[in-house]
Design a protein around this motif. Structure first.
Motif, mmCIF file in Angstrom:
data_model
loop_
_atom_site.group_PDB
_atom_site.id
_atom_site.type_symbol
_atom_site.label_atom_id
_atom_site.label_comp_id
_atom_site.label_asym_id
_atom_site.label_seq_id
_atom_site.Cartn_x
_atom_site.Cartn_y
_atom_site.Cartn_z
ATOM 1 N N VAL A 292 -3.179 36.158 14.979
ATOM 2 C CA VAL A 292 -4.553 36.570 15.215
ATOM 3 C C VAL A 292 -5.495 35.388 14.993
ATOM 4 C CG1 VAL A 292 -6.406 38.078 14.391
ATOM 5 C CG2 VAL A 292 -4.090 38.951 14.583
ATOM 6 N N CYS A 293 -6.479 35.246 15.846
ATOM 7 C CA CYS A 293 -7.577 34.294 15.638
ATOM 8 C C CYS A 293 -7.172 32.845 15.873
ATOM 9 C CB CYS A 293 -8.119 34.450 14.207
ATOM 10 S SG CYS A 293 -9.836 33.950 13.972
ATOM 11 N N ARG A 294 -5.968 32.589 16.380
ATOM 12 C CA ARG A 294 -5.480 31.218 16.503
ATOM 13 C C ARG A 294 -6.350 30.364 17.436
ATOM 14 N NH1 ARG A 294 0.065 30.746 15.035
ATOM 15 N NH2 ARG A 294 0.166 31.656 12.939
ATOM 16 N N LYS A 295 -6.838 30.960 18.530
ATOM 17 C CA LYS A 295 -7.608 30.192 19.502
ATOM 18 C C LYS A 295 -9.112 30.474 19.422
ATOM 19 C CE LYS A 295 -3.750 29.879 22.746
ATOM 20 N NZ LYS A 295 -3.282 30.119 24.131
ATOM 21 N N VAL A 296 -9.510 31.155 18.346
ATOM 22 C CA VAL A 296 -10.926 31.454 18.136
ATOM 23 C C VAL A 296 -11.588 30.257 17.463
ATOM 24 C CG1 VAL A 296 -12.534 32.989 16.927
ATOM 25 C CG2 VAL A 296 -10.465 33.921 17.983
ATOM 26 N N THR A 297 -12.831 29.978 17.801
ATOM 27 C CA THR A 297 -13.546 28.822 17.259
ATOM 28 C C THR A 297 -14.959 29.222 16.847
ATOM 29 O OG1 THR A 297 -14.375 28.160 19.439
ATOM 30 C CG2 THR A 297 -12.260 27.225 18.726
ATOM 31 N N LEU A 298 -15.642 28.289 16.202
ATOM 32 C CA LEU A 298 -17.067 28.423 15.902
ATOM 33 C C LEU A 298 -17.697 27.082 16.236
ATOM 34 C CD1 LEU A 298 -19.173 30.391 14.743
ATOM 35 C CD2 LEU A 298 -18.760 29.386 12.490
ATOM 36 N N ALA A 299 -18.730 27.099 17.051
ATOM 37 C CA ALA A 299 -19.318 25.866 17.590
ATOM 38 C C ALA A 299 -18.253 25.053 18.312
ATOM 39 C CB ALA A 299 -19.979 25.045 16.488
ATOM 40 N N GLY A 300 -17.279 25.749 18.890
ATOM 41 C CA GLY A 300 -16.224 25.095 19.643
ATOM 42 C C GLY A 300 -15.180 24.413 18.792
ATOM 43 N N GLN A 301 -15.214 24.635 17.460
ATOM 44 C CA GLN A 301 -14.298 23.929 16.558
ATOM 45 C C GLN A 301 -13.531 24.912 15.676
ATOM 46 O OE1 GLN A 301 -16.126 20.601 14.415
ATOM 47 N NE2 GLN A 301 -17.813 20.595 15.883
ATOM 48 N N ASP A 302 -12.239 24.675 15.553
ATOM 49 C CA ASP A 302 -11.420 25.486 14.655
ATOM 50 C C ASP A 302 -11.813 25.235 13.204
ATOM 51 O OD1 ASP A 302 -8.785 27.122 14.217
ATOM 52 O OD2 ASP A 302 -8.550 25.363 12.938
ATOM 53 N N ASP A 303 -12.137 23.990 12.870
ATOM 54 C CA ASP A 303 -12.471 23.628 11.491
ATOM 55 C C ASP A 303 -13.708 24.373 11.010
ATOM 56 O OD1 ASP A 303 -12.183 22.121 9.087
ATOM 57 O OD2 ASP A 303 -13.779 20.801 9.763
ATOM 58 N N LYS A 304 -14.745 24.455 11.861
ATOM 59 C CA LYS A 304 -15.975 25.144 11.454
ATOM 60 C C LYS A 304 -15.717 26.641 11.279
ATOM 61 C CE LYS A 304 -18.124 21.310 11.494
ATOM 62 N NZ LYS A 304 -16.876 20.502 11.629
ATOM 63 N N LYS A 305 -14.856 27.201 12.097
ATOM 64 C CA LYS A 305 -14.478 28.614 11.925
ATOM 65 C C LYS A 305 -13.857 28.832 10.562
ATOM 66 C CE LYS A 305 -10.439 29.693 13.226
ATOM 67 N NZ LYS A 305 -9.235 29.900 14.053
ATOM 68 N N ARG A 306 -12.941 27.968 10.171
ATOM 69 C CA ARG A 306 -12.254 28.135 8.884
ATOM 70 C C ARG A 306 -13.219 27.944 7.710
ATOM 71 N NH1 ARG A 306 -6.940 28.698 9.444
ATOM 72 N NH2 ARG A 306 -6.013 28.134 11.460
ATOM 73 N N HIS A 307 -14.102 26.986 7.827
ATOM 74 C CA HIS A 307 -15.095 26.782 6.767
ATOM 75 C C HIS A 307 -15.972 28.024 6.605
ATOM 76 C CE1 HIS A 307 -14.988 22.630 5.172
ATOM 77 N NE2 HIS A 307 -14.337 22.369 6.285
#
Length: 433
Positions: A292-307
């Protein structure tokens, strides 16, 4: 009888005033504020791992050595939790002297509460050689007993007693001290769980509740309700909607906490999910890894999503100030590791905090109004394109010196001001009628 009542009322007024005059001082005992530095963040992490290493597995000599510099780094972390807190540690002839100065809570301009204690070597349980609070010199045994009682009352489960029993011996070293620990891994987990519950004002959600929300996320992706790619925003809306739908009356915040922990298991930090599972007790297994959520991003970035997601989960497990501190310390750690310090990551951290804070502080009956504001990423994530870019340790020190410098604080002020202006973070209008 009237005279007795007058005396009693006078005592009720004058005693707190007298105590206040004795405890509150105009100047801090510790003149220099503590500085959070990359080296300090690494020292705190190293000390935590040493404590964990001797409690997880039985060892012949369960000792942890710390220098007075290590103790000051821990105090610096505390200063990020309690703004204005000052501390100092030094090795003196009698032992280790600790000094703390804290601005008066809720009235920082009123003065300072100063405390000082000298910890000598001991081999039959903790003791103090000297103690002072404000202008009062306290009998060492009385001061230690008061600290034990306070921990019992605040943490519950007689943790003041447990904590004192956990350190039966202290040897002095030229740089600080070497403590023998008598704390099991289960006791350590119980302590962290109780600390988290105390900071949040309640117990952590059950592993079963977290697992239920994780299954809901999996099913939503499998059925196409959630796309499995693109922006994190629909996932944020989904977990709030699920919490509202599943919660029993009066348990909405607990249900939202479980949903956020599930989102973290899917989209955030797996190590934090493991930690939460341990803090939940009963050696609960962490939520399983999923696709789940592997290809989801925030501001186009996986790192920002995780933060964003991890900071939201940390906020649920603690307080806003501690969450921000953990995020800052993670970035300070990065500045001496291979990734570097990045204010954009702190921007995502603070945005995640503001998101969950908005819902947790609002009346659950008004959550639909807040949810209506979550329309796109601009609703939940601040701009960071004009913030300083990724910095190495040397670049960070050259530009900002440390996390208490005016330049650093100005960037943090901009970040926090933008976060407060996010649509989801703005106060709700007063209810009609």
């Amino acid at each position: 009888m009237k005279t007795f009542i007058r005396l009693a009322l006078s005592g009720a007024v004058l005693l707190p005033l007298a105590l206040g005059l004795a405890l509150i001082e105009r100047e801090p005992l510790v003149a220099t504020p503590l500085r959070a530095t990359p080296e300090g963040a690494k020292a705190v992490k190293r000390l935590f791992h040493r404590v964990r290493a001797v409690t997880v597995e039985p060892v012949a000599e369960p000792t942890v050595e710390a220098s007075v510099a290590d103790l000051e780094h821990v105090m610096a972390f505390g200063a990020r939790v309690y703004p204005g807190l000052r501390g100092a540690a030094e090795r003196v002839a009698q032992g280790i002297r600790l000094r703390l100065s804290a601005p008066v809570p809720f009235a920082p301009g009123l003065g300072w509460i100063n405390a000082e204690a000298v910890i000598p070597a001991f081999d039959q349980g903790p003791r103090l050689a000297a103690a002072r609070l404000g202008r009062l010199d306290l009998p060492p045994e009385l001061a230690l007993g008061a600290a034990r009682l306070g921990a019992n009352l605040i943490l519950g489960e007689r943790f003041g007693d447990r904590l004192l029993a956990a350190v039966p011996r202290l040897e002095l070293t030229p740089e600080g001290g070497r403590a023998t620990l008598a704390m099991s891994d289960a006791d350590r987990k119980r302590l962290f769980r109780r600390l988290a519950g105390t900071l949040r004002g309640g117990d952590l959600p059950s592993p079963q509740a977290v697992a239920a929300h994780l299954r809901a996320l999996q099913e939503a992706e499998a059925q196409g309700v959630l796309a499995g790619r693109g922006s994190l925003t629909p996932y944020l809306r989904f977990i709030v909607e699920q919490a509202m739908r599943r919660a029993r009356p009066g348990e909405e915040r607990q249900e939202l906490a479980a949903a956020i922990f599930a989102l973290n298991a899917a989209c955030g930090s797996q190590p934090f999910s493991v930690l939460i599972a341990k803090m939940s007790g009963k050696d609960a297994p962490p939520p399983p890894r999923t696709a789940v959520c592997r290809k989801v991003t925030l501001a186009g970035q996986d790192d920002k999503k995780r933060h964003f997601v991890t900071s939201a989960a940390i906020e649920v497990a603690s307080t806003m100030r501690i969450s921000l501190t953990m995020g800052e310390y993670k970035e300070l750690m990065d500045s001496i590791d291979r990734w570097g310090f990045e204010f954009a990551d702190i921007a995502a951290n603070v945005s995640g905090l503001r998101f969950v804070e908005a819902f947790m502080n609002a009346d659950p009956a008004r959550w639909p109004e807040l949810l209506a504001r979550v329309k796109d990423e601009d609703s939940v994530l601040i701009r960071f394109d004009d913030l300083p870019g990724k910095l190495s340790r040397d670049e960070f020190v050259a530009r900002f010196v440390n996390a208490d410098s005016p330049a650093y604080r100005e960037v943090m002020r901009r970040i926090e001001a933008r976060a407060a202006a996010l649509p989801v973070a703005r106060p709700l209008p007063a209810p009609e009628g």
